[in-house]
Motif scaffolding. Structure first.
Motif, PDB file in Angstrom:
ATOM      1  N   GLY A  20      42.724  43.043  43.730  1.00  0.00           N
ATOM      2  CA  GLY A  20      43.538  42.161  44.551  1.00  0.00           C
ATOM      3  C   GLY A  20      44.654  41.523  43.751  1.00  0.00           C
ATOM      4  N   PRO A  48      38.830  40.049  46.918  1.00  0.00           N
ATOM      5  CA  PRO A  48      40.179  40.646  46.845  1.00  0.00           C
ATOM      6  C   PRO A  48      41.266  39.686  47.315  1.00  0.00           C
ATOM      7  N   LEU A  64      37.020  43.792  42.070  1.00  0.00           N
ATOM      8  CA  LEU A  64      37.644  43.388  43.328  1.00  0.00           C
ATOM      9  C   LEU A  64      38.717  42.329  43.099  1.00  0.00           C
TER      10      LEU A  64
END
Length: 401
Positions: free
Chosen positions: A264, A312, A260
């Motif tokens: 991101g 993220p 994650l």
């Protein structure tokens, strides 16, 4: 090194096509070499088991590659400057691939170490040369393309470790190293095919012809911001797995969390380069660093589920700043020497990436993991004063010539 300009500019369509080929080749090189760097994390436990290494020994193995790559940025760029960028990127990729050949053929620890050093030598050329290629091709409009170049490195970081992990399920590590070498040789062939034989003459850059005597000081401030930003990123990632474990997370949760953050981060790198062009470097950097500090601190009291949801956003701010900073190197390059400026900048940020985890770890051993994470968040805030000091130099660099 001076570069002669042609008497006539290429047609607009030809220039656009050459820009795209230059950017595409630079992105390919960045993805491969960053993939080489991060796949080593997957191999380290295997090497530890085979050679009976301590954790310090495992860290030393990684340092052979990482330290060689970071320490040789400036001399490697100087030597590669005698070649065309096309030849330099192709050669650097072949050398890095041959490092994996040596690893795969090694019968012992010495051969493995020699292969790591050789691969690090090859990868030391890529960053300054590929960055210069993009900067020369796009000139004043290079910040966005440099952001895409930076994003391509994350693609390599995401794909190569996963591929190696999957292959290790069915193959020993030496054949896997051989396959990685073949991937590098294929990439070298692709680079020779994709990169233009005659690169564009350097497009006008904001730093060209600007040397007020403060250029070295301004560029030193930029390197300091880059080093602090990298230290923040490495410190946060160092403590994240331990934080998740304290919240009840398993190994699977840690893998998901890192995915994650990196997802991101890849988005942040792609977007923040363009954002810096539109809202300004100073505003963009301060915003991303403040968000990084706030989100890193906010992770501490949250339970596991909300923490994962926040990652993220943390990744966007944590990694996005780097694209803005890379895109600023041509603006503040001393004497307009962009190639050497990129080599210096990458030396600073790679060095910070190597040293920061050691410093944070030593601090956490004394004060605890929570204090270590807060120290990393505070490092993000430490970027604000030097960024503010760059307002006038950046305004002058962006003024019409």
């Amino acid at each position: 090194m001076s570069r002669a300009l042609p008497l006539t500019a290429p047609p607009c369509d030809d220039r656009t096509a050459t820009q795209r080929r230059s950017l595409g080749g630079a992105c390919l090189a960045h993805a491969l070499h960053d993939g080489y760097t991060d796949l080593l994390y997957v191999l380290l436990p295997v090497w530890q088991a085979e050679f009976g290494l301590s954790y310090a020994g495992v860290a030393a193995l990684r340092s052979l590659y990482y330290g060689t790559m970071g320490g040789l940025q400036i001399p490697a760029d100087r030597l590669a400057g005698r070649l065309s960028i096309r030849a330099a990127l192709g050669l650097s990729t072949v050398v890095a691939a041959m490092g994996f050949v040596v690893m795969g053929l090694s019968g012992g620890l010495f051969g493995l170490c020699a292969g790591l050093v050789l691969a690090g030598i090859g990868s030391s050329i890529q960053h300054p040369r590929a960055s210069l290629l993009v900067s020369d091709a796009y000139g004043r409009a290079a910040r966005g393309p440099l952001g895409l170049y930076n994003f391509a490195g994350d693609i390599g970081k995401a794909t190569f470790p996963v591929a190696v992990a999957l292959m290790l399920g069915v193959l020993a590590w030496r054949p896997v190293a051989g396959l990685m070498a073949l991937a590098g040789l294929a990439a070298a062939v692709a680079l020779v095919a994709v990169l233009p034989r005659r690169p564009l003459p350097p497009a006008p850059s904001r730093a060209a012809g600007r040397d007020t005597g403060q250029s070295r000081k301004n560029f030193t401030l930029l390197m300091a911001v880059g080093a602090l930003d990298t230290a923040t990123r490495m410190g946060t990632l160092l403590f994240l797995p331990f934080l998740l474990e304290a919240k009840g997370g398993t190994g699977a949760a840690t893998g998901l969390a890192l995915a994650l953050v990196f997802a991101g981060g890849a988005f942040g790198k792609a977007v923040c380069g363009w954002l810096g062009e539109r809202v300004g470097v100073v505003r963009c950097v301060i915003a991303t660093e403040l968000v990084t500090a706030l989100l890193a601190a906010a992770l501490l009291p949250l339970p596991l589920g909300p923490t994962l949801m926040l990652l993220p956003l943390l990744g966007i701010a944590l990694n996005g700043t780097s694209s803005v900073l890379y895109g600023t190197v041509p603006d503040l390059a001393p004497h307009g020497d962009t190639g050497r400026a990129f080599a210096l900048f990458y030396t600073a940020v790679i060095g910070a990436g190597g040293l920061a985890p050691i410093a944070y770890g030593a601090f956490a051993d004394r004060a605890g993991e929570t204090a270590g994470l807060l120290m990393a968040a505070a490092t993000a805030l430490a970027t604000v004063p030097p960024v503010l000091a760059l307002r006038r130099p950046l305004k002058a660099a962006q003024a019409p010539v």
